[in-house]
Design a protein around this motif. Sequence first.
Motif, PDB file in Angstrom:
ATOM      1  N   ASP A   3     -36.206 -27.778 -14.117  1.00 44.21           N
ATOM      2  CA  ASP A   3     -35.626 -27.643 -15.456  1.00 44.21           C
ATOM      3  C   ASP A   3     -36.507 -26.942 -16.473  1.00 44.21           C
ATOM      4  O   ASP A   3     -36.003 -26.346 -17.427  1.00 44.21           O
ATOM      5  CB  ASP A   3     -35.245 -29.025 -16.008  1.00 44.21           C
ATOM      6  CG  ASP A   3     -34.247 -29.749 -15.109  1.00 44.21           C
ATOM      7  OD1 ASP A   3     -33.323 -29.078 -14.621  1.00 44.21           O
ATOM      8  OD2 ASP A   3     -34.411 -30.956 -14.893  1.00 44.21           O
ATOM      9  N   ARG A  63     -42.093 -35.554 -19.255  1.00 46.41           N
ATOM     10  CA  ARG A  63     -41.424 -34.837 -18.164  1.00 46.41           C
ATOM     11  C   ARG A  63     -42.433 -34.183 -17.235  1.00 46.41           C
ATOM     12  O   ARG A  63     -42.262 -34.163 -16.012  1.00 46.41           O
ATOM     13  CB  ARG A  63     -40.465 -33.792 -18.747  1.00 46.41           C
ATOM     14  CG  ARG A  63     -39.245 -34.411 -19.401  1.00 46.41           C
ATOM     15  CD  ARG A  63     -38.414 -33.399 -20.154  1.00 46.41           C
ATOM     16  NE  ARG A  63     -37.736 -32.454 -19.267  1.00 46.41           N
ATOM     17  CZ  ARG A  63     -36.949 -31.475 -19.712  1.00 46.41           C
ATOM     18  NH1 ARG A  63     -36.773 -31.316 -21.021  1.00 46.41           N
ATOM     19  NH2 ARG A  63     -36.353 -30.665 -18.866  1.00 46.41           N
ATOM     20  N   HIS A  87     -35.304 -32.514  -5.369  1.00 39.22           N
ATOM     21  CA  HIS A  87     -35.574 -31.233  -6.034  1.00 39.22           C
ATOM     22  C   HIS A  87     -36.424 -30.307  -5.147  1.00 39.22           C
ATOM     23  O   HIS A  87     -37.358 -29.649  -5.622  1.00 39.22           O
ATOM     24  CB  HIS A  87     -36.287 -31.456  -7.377  1.00 39.22           C
ATOM     25  CG  HIS A  87     -35.584 -32.412  -8.276  1.00 39.22           C
ATOM     26  ND1 HIS A  87     -34.309 -32.184  -8.747  1.00 39.22           N
ATOM     27  CD2 HIS A  87     -35.966 -33.621  -8.781  1.00 39.22           C
ATOM     28  CE1 HIS A  87     -33.931 -33.202  -9.514  1.00 39.22           C
ATOM     29  NE2 HIS A  87     -34.911 -34.087  -9.540  1.00 39.22           N
TER      30      HIS A  87
END
Length: 386
Positions: free
Chosen positions: A81, A95, A156
């Motif tokens: 992301d 994050r 991911h």
Amino acid sequence: MTDSVLVLNSGSSSVKYSVVQPMSGVTVADGIVERIGDDPEVPDHRAALDAVFAALAQDGHDLDELGLVAVGHRVVHGGPDLYRPTVIDDAIVQRLQQLSALAPLHNPPALLGIEVARQALPDLPHVAVFDTAFFHDLPPEAATYAIDRDVAHEWHIRRYGFHGTSHQFVSEQAARYLDVRLTSLRQIVLHLGNGASASAIVGGRPVETSMGLTPMEGLVMGTRSGDVDAGIVMYLWREAGMSVEDIETMLNRRSGVRGLGGEIDFRELHRRIDAGDADARLAYDVYIHRLRKYVGAYVAVLGAVDVITFTAGVGENDAVVRRDALTGLTAFGIEIDEHLNESPSRAARRISADGARTTVLVIPTDEELAIARACADVLGGAGSDG
């Protein structure tokens, strides 16, 4: 003074720094603080940043007079992301912490650098610039591993690619050097340093790159293995009794050129080869073989190549590596001029033979300038996080 950006590249045992003027491209100051944790005067990253400020002051650069408008941080892995230059706040830090498992050797020290820099320079915006950004939109057939798709989605797992800041900068500089439109070129960029990676680029957009989920995949590197059969990991775990951590450390720190030849410095490697050292010879031959294999693969991916560019420490400075990587490829339109290749120049230059169908260049990379310009772009409203 003209607006400038402090660029920090924080590793586990070092902090590289540059003060760069994004508009002019001028580097006002740069350097490196090493042996963090080993040197009693640099016990941690906070002390390392203090050492950066002290070095700047010793060189006559007062922080208040540098015209700093931002601090740019190189972050290796942005995950799925985070790929655009991103202004760092507490949420972004959180994050990035969650992404540490994807780059356990790189992201944690970068986070340490971000933490201490935000504390030391709280009034400046801090911007993360990601190594993975340039390769975020790789074609699905290049980005996808052929593993269980549900597992890949949940965790991911994809090919992210790294050294993207360098690959993008160098491919753009190649077009500028040749005075042609970037969109018209089919390029191979070979970033050969302690870490090494290759990319295939069409019209300024990458279509392949050698590094994958982590910076371990691909070319043989200074201490990293590059491509290995994944079965080696299971075999060593099952038969040799090695832990996953031991295997990971071996593949990252005790493999590559050092693991085979006991040496990371290519100048010393060449000296040992000349002296008849068989281990050094094998390490070099394996390195070149893998490099040539990727060049050939990317010629096939592209169909034809307009320009091949060498960059980074080995790529810019080792004429023997450049020669051996591309010798014997005249059938593909690739031919190096020996005299041009051996020139000691450090400027951007052509080293291909006159009339060769593929232009071969050597272009110095400047990741710090690229990071500084990315910071300027995002602060000017040109981007945010992905």
